[in-house]
Motif scaffolding. Structure first.
Motif, PDB file in Angstrom:
ATOM      1  N   ASP A  33       0.834  -1.203   0.000  1.00 21.24           N
ATOM      2  CA  ASP A  33       0.000   0.000   0.000  1.00 21.24           C
ATOM      3  C   ASP A  33       0.871   1.257   0.000  1.00 21.24           C
ATOM      4  O   ASP A  33       1.976   1.255  -0.541  1.00 21.24           O
ATOM      5  CB  ASP A  33      -0.962  -0.041   1.194  1.00 21.24           C
ATOM      6  N   SER A  34       0.391   2.342   0.621  1.00 18.93           N
ATOM      7  CA  SER A  34       1.141   3.600   0.596  1.00 18.93           C
ATOM      8  C   SER A  34       2.464   3.504   1.342  1.00 18.93           C
ATOM      9  O   SER A  34       3.395   4.274   1.075  1.00 18.93           O
ATOM     10  CB  SER A  34       0.297   4.733   1.201  1.00 18.93           C
ATOM     11  N   TRP A  65       0.670   1.180  -3.801  1.00 10.81           N
ATOM     12  CA  TRP A  65      -0.487   1.979  -4.227  1.00 10.81           C
ATOM     13  C   TRP A  65      -1.137   2.560  -2.975  1.00 10.81           C
ATOM     14  O   TRP A  65      -1.583   1.831  -2.100  1.00 10.81           O
ATOM     15  CB  TRP A  65      -1.470   1.102  -4.992  1.00 10.81           C
ATOM     16  N   SER A  66      -1.220   3.875  -2.923  1.00 12.48           N
ATOM     17  CA  SER A  66      -1.719   4.551  -1.729  1.00 12.48           C
ATOM     18  C   SER A  66      -3.146   4.136  -1.397  1.00 12.48           C
ATOM     19  O   SER A  66      -4.014   4.075  -2.275  1.00 12.48           O
ATOM     20  CB  SER A  66      -1.663   6.066  -1.937  1.00 12.48           C
ATOM     21  N   GLU A  68      -4.339   1.307  -0.587  1.00 12.09           N
ATOM     22  CA  GLU A  68      -4.787   0.021  -1.103  1.00 12.09           C
ATOM     23  C   GLU A  68      -4.945  -1.035  -0.014  1.00 12.09           C
ATOM     24  O   GLU A  68      -4.227  -1.050   0.980  1.00 12.09           O
ATOM     25  CB  GLU A  68      -3.798  -0.487  -2.153  1.00 12.09           C
ATOM     26  N   ARG A  69      -5.909  -1.921  -0.246  1.00 15.46           N
ATOM     27  CA  ARG A  69      -6.081  -3.137   0.531  1.00 15.46           C
ATOM     28  C   ARG A  69      -5.727  -4.319  -0.371  1.00 15.46           C
ATOM     29  O   ARG A  69      -5.557  -4.172  -1.577  1.00 15.46           O
ATOM     30  CB  ARG A  69      -7.515  -3.252   1.043  1.00 15.46           C
ATOM     31  N   TYR A  93       0.375  -6.168   3.106  1.00 19.05           N
ATOM     32  CA  TYR A  93      -0.962  -5.593   3.248  1.00 19.05           C
ATOM     33  C   TYR A  93      -1.477  -5.818   4.666  1.00 19.05           C
ATOM     34  O   TYR A  93      -0.962  -6.665   5.397  1.00 19.05           O
ATOM     35  CB  TYR A  93      -1.929  -6.212   2.230  1.00 19.05           C
ATOM     36  N   ASN A  96      -4.406  -1.010   5.928  1.00 19.10           N
ATOM     37  CA  ASN A  96      -5.721  -0.497   5.544  1.00 19.10           C
ATOM     38  C   ASN A  96      -6.808  -1.557   5.701  1.00 19.10           C
ATOM     39  O   ASN A  96      -7.957  -1.234   6.035  1.00 19.10           O
ATOM     40  CB  ASN A  96      -5.688   0.006   4.101  1.00 19.10           C
ATOM     41  N   ASP A  97      -6.451  -2.814   5.482  1.00 22.43           N
ATOM     42  CA  ASP A  97      -7.423  -3.907   5.602  1.00 22.43           C
ATOM     43  C   ASP A  97      -8.003  -3.993   7.014  1.00 22.43           C
ATOM     44  O   ASP A  97      -9.134  -4.453   7.202  1.00 22.43           O
ATOM     45  CB  ASP A  97      -6.756  -5.239   5.252  1.00 22.43           C
TER      46      ASP A  97
END
Length: 326
Positions: A33-34, A65-66, A68-69, A93, A96-97
């Motif tokens: 992610d970010s 990827w900012s 992202e999950r 990951y 965010n998840d």
């Protein structure tokens, strides 16, 4: 006694274990992610792979990827990875998840479902080695969300366990990013105080100190044993060096080496979280991944001063006979 590493054009092999996990012509995709998109821990991984292994057949690209999950990457995986054709991948990951709230079973179920899609998708595009990473942790002193840092770390620890389970099921290496980060955070806070912020100003986008911990977890998962070089100087006999190094001469107490494998080099600042060097006293990076060992036998004096570049340190005969990590 002086150690002068010089550049050589020859290539050297890495350890057998790391060769097994990183195939010839390795193409390594660093995915996340970010935190990955910050391009810091991915840079440390790339630097280590290119400078510390003696190999020239490794290519690294980051796919962060900012926001992202895992499910987001599963959806873009085939399209985004097609041009790079990776055969090795690292995944990170979970931050965010975990949805920035206390853990609930549905969070774990959704994360596991989407990570299974990621693993299956990576297999489909030809990835043979996956260092499946847990999420990192957060710094409760800086983390300001609608959940306490302690509760969010508990949430992230559940996702860590799911990532570990998936790695074991798929017979792939597991990168324990969470424990590596939280262990060093606890030790560094005890020594430096709560103002020290290796996990960044928001408590979860790590500063370089925290990013080094992430790279450490992934490099260990990929099988690197940290044996950068072993140099044995016999004051009464022949000198020897491990693969990737050649002793070119021993004259007037000065040892000259030709090397194709170099130790990992850190920032200069030893106190700021903006410097990766500052976290070293609180983690095992040098012991686990960055050993450049000098051994001296048949030394005629009780001690000797070793100078490497601009740095000098004095060691006893016993220390040098046992070997010191330069």
């Amino acid at each position: 006694m002086r150690i002068l590493p010089l550049l050589s054009i020859f290539l050297a092999a890495v350890s057998l274990r790391a060769e097994y996990l990183l195939p010839p012509n390795a193409r390594v995709a660093v995915i996340g992610d970010s935190i990955t998109e910050q391009k810091i821990y991915s840079k440390y991984i790339e630097t280590y792979l290119l400078a510390c292994t003696g190999r020239s057949d490794i290519h690294v690209f980051q796919f962060g990827w900012s926001g992202e999950r895992a499910g987001g990457f599963a959806a873009r995986l085939e399209n985004d990875l097609a041009v790079f054709n990776p055969n090795v991948a690292t995944t990170c990951y979970g931050m965010n998840d975990a949805s920035y709230r206390p853990y609930a079973p549905e969070i774990g179920a959704e994360y596991e479902k989407n990570m299974r899609l990621v693993v299956d998708g990576l297999k489909k595009v030809g990835v043979k080695v996956m260092a499946i990473g847990s999420p990192g942790g957060v710094d409760p002193d800086y983390f300001k969300k609608n959940v306490t840092g302690q509760d969010y770390n508990d949430n992230l620890s559940h996702l860590r366990d799911i990532a570990k389970k998936l790695a074991e099921e798929n017979k792939q290496p597991f990168a324990n990013v969470y424990d590596t980060m939280i262990s060093a955070l606890t030790k560094s806070k005890a020594a430096l105080g709560k103002e020290y912020g290796p996990f960044g100003g928001d408590g979860f986008h790590p500063a370089p100190a925290g990013q080094l911990l992430m790279a450490q977890a992934f490099l260990k998962a990929l099988g690197f044993d940290g044996d950068i070089g072993r140099i044995t100087i016999d004051m009464k006999g022949p000198n020897t060096a491990s693969t990737g190094h050649t002793v070119k001469g021993l004259q007037l107490g000065s040892v000259t080496l030709e090397s194709t494998k170099w130790p990992f080099v850190f920032d200069a600042d030893s106190s700021s979280a903006g410097s990766n060097r500052s976290i070293l006293p609180f983690t095992s990076f040098n012991q686990d991944l960055n050993r450049f060992t000098l051994k001296v036998v048949n030394l005629g004096s009780a001690k000797a001063k070793v100078t490497w570049g601009t740095q000098s340190k004095e060691f006893s005969r016993e220390q040098l006979e046992a070997g010191v990590n330069l």
